[in-house]
Motif scaffolding. Structure first.
Motif, mmCIF file in Angstrom:
data_model
loop_
_atom_site.group_PDB
_atom_site.id
_atom_site.type_symbol
_atom_site.label_atom_id
_atom_site.label_comp_id
_atom_site.label_asym_id
_atom_site.label_seq_id
_atom_site.Cartn_x
_atom_site.Cartn_y
_atom_site.Cartn_z
ATOM 1 N N ALA A 57 0.830 -1.204 0.000
ATOM 2 C CA ALA A 57 0.000 0.000 0.000
ATOM 3 C C ALA A 57 0.865 1.254 0.000
ATOM 4 C CB ALA A 57 -0.927 0.004 1.212
ATOM 5 N N ASP A 58 1.961 1.201 0.754
ATOM 6 C CA ASP A 58 2.891 2.328 0.771
ATOM 7 C C ASP A 58 3.555 2.505 -0.592
ATOM 8 O OD1 ASP A 58 4.820 4.309 2.011
ATOM 9 O OD2 ASP A 58 6.212 2.713 1.475
ATOM 10 N N ALA A 59 3.989 1.399 -1.196
ATOM 11 C CA ALA A 59 4.670 1.472 -2.495
ATOM 12 C C ALA A 59 3.736 1.961 -3.597
ATOM 13 C CB ALA A 59 5.241 0.099 -2.856
ATOM 14 N N ASP A 60 2.451 1.639 -3.480
ATOM 15 C CA ASP A 60 1.492 2.040 -4.506
ATOM 16 C C ASP A 60 1.194 3.533 -4.486
ATOM 17 O OD1 ASP A 60 1.291 -0.552 -5.370
ATOM 18 O OD2 ASP A 60 -0.636 -0.960 -4.399
ATOM 19 N N CYS A 61 1.465 4.186 -3.374
ATOM 20 C CA CYS A 61 1.177 5.625 -3.242
ATOM 21 C C CYS A 61 2.463 6.421 -3.418
ATOM 22 C CB CYS A 61 0.572 5.922 -1.877
ATOM 23 S SG CYS A 61 0.186 7.671 -1.603
ATOM 24 N N LYS A 62 2.447 7.377 -4.299
ATOM 25 C CA LYS A 62 3.641 8.177 -4.587
ATOM 26 C C LYS A 62 3.698 9.467 -3.766
ATOM 27 C CE LYS A 62 4.597 5.006 -7.481
ATOM 28 N NZ LYS A 62 5.529 3.942 -7.038
ATOM 29 N N GLU A 63 2.718 9.664 -2.890
ATOM 30 C CA GLU A 63 2.738 10.855 -2.046
ATOM 31 C C GLU A 63 3.816 10.706 -0.970
ATOM 32 O OE1 GLU A 63 0.908 13.697 -2.464
ATOM 33 O OE2 GLU A 63 0.397 12.692 -4.332
ATOM 34 N N PRO A 64 4.701 11.701 -0.804
ATOM 35 C CA PRO A 64 5.792 11.568 0.169
ATOM 36 C C PRO A 64 5.326 11.444 1.611
ATOM 37 C CG PRO A 64 5.685 13.807 -0.723
ATOM 38 C CD PRO A 64 4.771 12.969 -1.559
ATOM 39 N N GLY A 65 4.106 11.885 1.886
ATOM 40 C CA GLY A 65 3.605 11.779 3.254
ATOM 41 C C GLY A 65 3.222 10.379 3.656
ATOM 42 N N MET A 66 3.059 9.497 2.685
ATOM 43 C CA MET A 66 2.681 8.119 2.987
ATOM 44 C C MET A 66 3.896 7.334 3.460
ATOM 45 S SD MET A 66 0.219 5.892 3.032
ATOM 46 C CE MET A 66 -1.080 6.243 1.820
ATOM 47 N N THR A 67 3.749 6.618 4.555
ATOM 48 C CA THR A 67 4.813 5.754 5.064
ATOM 49 C C THR A 67 4.195 4.473 5.612
ATOM 50 O OG1 THR A 67 4.775 6.555 7.363
ATOM 51 C CG2 THR A 67 6.126 7.804 5.783
ATOM 52 N N PRO A 68 4.949 3.375 5.632
ATOM 53 C CA PRO A 68 4.429 2.143 6.231
ATOM 54 C C PRO A 68 4.046 2.329 7.697
ATOM 55 C CG PRO A 68 6.385 1.675 4.926
ATOM 56 C CD PRO A 68 6.278 3.167 5.023
ATOM 57 N N ALA A 69 4.852 3.101 8.426
ATOM 58 C CA ALA A 69 4.567 3.310 9.848
ATOM 59 C C ALA A 69 3.254 4.049 10.052
ATOM 60 C CB ALA A 69 5.716 4.083 10.496
ATOM 61 N N LEU A 70 2.934 4.978 9.187
ATOM 62 C CA LEU A 70 1.666 5.702 9.292
ATOM 63 C C LEU A 70 0.490 4.749 9.105
ATOM 64 C CD1 LEU A 70 0.033 8.374 9.450
ATOM 65 C CD2 LEU A 70 0.255 8.520 6.962
ATOM 66 N N LEU A 71 0.549 3.921 8.075
ATOM 67 C CA LEU A 71 -0.527 2.970 7.820
ATOM 68 C C LEU A 71 -0.660 1.975 8.974
ATOM 69 C CD1 LEU A 71 0.105 2.234 4.041
ATOM 70 C CD2 LEU A 71 -1.785 3.548 5.008
ATOM 71 N N ALA A 72 0.474 1.513 9.507
ATOM 72 C CA ALA A 72 0.438 0.556 10.610
ATOM 73 C C ALA A 72 -0.167 1.176 11.860
ATOM 74 C CB ALA A 72 1.853 0.050 10.903
ATOM 75 N N ALA A 73 0.241 2.396 12.181
ATOM 76 C CA ALA A 73 -0.297 3.067 13.363
ATOM 77 C C ALA A 73 -1.796 3.317 13.212
ATOM 78 C CB ALA A 73 0.444 4.387 13.593
ATOM 79 N N GLN A 74 -2.218 3.622 12.002
ATOM 80 C CA GLN A 74 -3.640 3.849 11.762
ATOM 81 C C GLN A 74 -4.433 2.548 11.907
ATOM 82 O OE1 GLN A 74 -4.638 5.159 7.795
ATOM 83 N NE2 GLN A 74 -6.450 6.263 8.522
ATOM 84 N N LEU A 75 -3.906 1.452 11.355
ATOM 85 C CA LEU A 75 -4.579 0.155 11.510
ATOM 86 C C LEU A 75 -4.656 -0.254 12.974
ATOM 87 C CD1 LEU A 75 -3.016 -1.776 8.513
ATOM 88 C CD2 LEU A 75 -5.465 -1.530 8.934
#
Length: 353
Positions: A57-75
């Motif tokens: 999911a992180d790799a699919d998004c080219k926005e610099p604000g996206m990070t794996p840690a952000l997605l994990a913390a949100q989940l």
């Protein structure tokens, strides 16, 4: 059949129904429990079944604000990585680990895991949909000019709907909805660090050794577990009376991880099916020795007490005078200088599988 909603703003607004009144602020330390799998790619402390989807999911998004840690913390905030219908259904009907309402899911959900079903209960489908929606919100945040940063604005949009962000010209204040959106954003940003892992090792070249090293590098940060791990990945280990203990207790039996030789076995499997132990791996490859001056990525390096006899440790050459290895109980898969990874007097030599 999917019911597509035409207006993105209206779709995002549905998220408000999913979250307002049901946000649970989680502030314990379960994310660092040993059943969580750590690894490279800037991610650690997540269940193994979530890991590849978060990284995708992180790799699919080219926005610099996206990070794996952000997605994990949100989940973690949304569901604490829960996946059962009993544990991951909210009082207002939000479903799955990413807590999608059915109407919102109709827009963002896809069969991302390729199992023929589009379901918010499928980890792959849910996480990729979460990432896709967050990526869209980050683009809106970037173009909005609102203060607060794209991560904060996107999280607020995910929680309360982008319309609320527009209404307040930024993250809704603490006075809005009893502070649920305000605290949702604050807590996720404050817990991101626990999910930030080491980056992936950059491996150049091609061939079996380079490919094996690339595979092993994805497990950087994974805990050491004596007797744990194998061709299929990390697993709990065991204690044998001497090894696997920490503080007088058997740590290996409660730690999901690799030991030195299982990491190597995992890296080369299935193209090359190496035996399980370091001593056996040396025996299987010792007819192909490599001098220290001719080491290439993926070559195996071995250590024995005094430099001869029983092999007690194996590592993979990572280039630039470094090795990738799982060193011992209490540590994790890491890159270390060859000269200090293990006692220099114990170095036996290297082989090329």
């Amino acid at each position: 059949m999917k019911v597509l909603v035409g207006a993105v703003a209206a779709v995002i607004g549905i998220v408000l129904l999913a979250f307002l009144g049901v946000v649970v602020l989680i502030a314990d330390d379960d994310a660092s429990a040993t059943e969580m799998s750590d690894g490279g790619g800037g991610l650690q402390g997540v269940p193994e079944e979530f890991r590849k989807w978060i990284l995708k999911a992180d790799a699919d998004c080219k926005e610099p604000g996206m990070t794996p840690a952000l997605l994990a913390a949100q989940l973690y905030q949304e569901s604490k990585f829960k996946t059962s219908r009993e544990e991951a259904t909210s009082s207002v009907g939000a479903q799955g680990p990413a807590q999608f309402m059915p109407g919102t899911w109709a827009t963002w959900g896809r069969d991302s895991d390729g199992n023929g079903e589009v379901s918010p209960w499928d980890i792959g489908d849910a996480v990729i949909a979460q990432g896709r929606m967050m990526c869209s919100l980050m683009k809106s945040a970037k173009n909005s000019g609102y203060p607060g940063g794209v991560q904060s604005l996107a999280l607020a949009g995910y929680n309360a709907g982008w319309g609320r962000v527009q209404e307040f010209g930024g993250v809704p204040p603490e006075s809005f909805a009893k502070g649920e959106t305000f605290n949702y954003v604050k807590l996720i940003l404050s817990t991101m660090d626990r999910f930030k892992g080491p980056g992936l090792l950059t491996v150049s070249g091609s061939g079996a050794g380079a490919d094996a090293l690339r595979k092993a590098s994805t497990r950087m940060g994974t805990p050491y577990a004596y007797g744990g791990g194998g061709p299929g990945g990390a697993s709990t280990g065991f204690c044998d009376g001497t090894n696997g203990y920490s503080g007088g207790r058997c740590a290996a039996s409660k730690t999901v991880g690799f030991d030195c030789s299982s990491l190597v076995q995992y890296a080369y499997w299935p193209k090359l099916k190496l035996p399980r132990t370091a001593d056996a791996q040396y025996g299987a490859t010792s007819d192909r020795p490599v001098s220290r001056s001719d080491l290439k990525p993926g070559d195996l390096l071995f250590w024995a007490h005094g430099g001869s006899g029983f092999i007690y440790h194996v590592a993979m050459y990572a280039g630039d005078g470094n090795v990738l290895h799982a060193p011992r109980t209490g540590r994790h898969v890491e890159v270390a200088p060859l000269t200090s990874a293990m006692p220099q007097g114990d170095y036996v030599g290297a082989t090329r599988p």
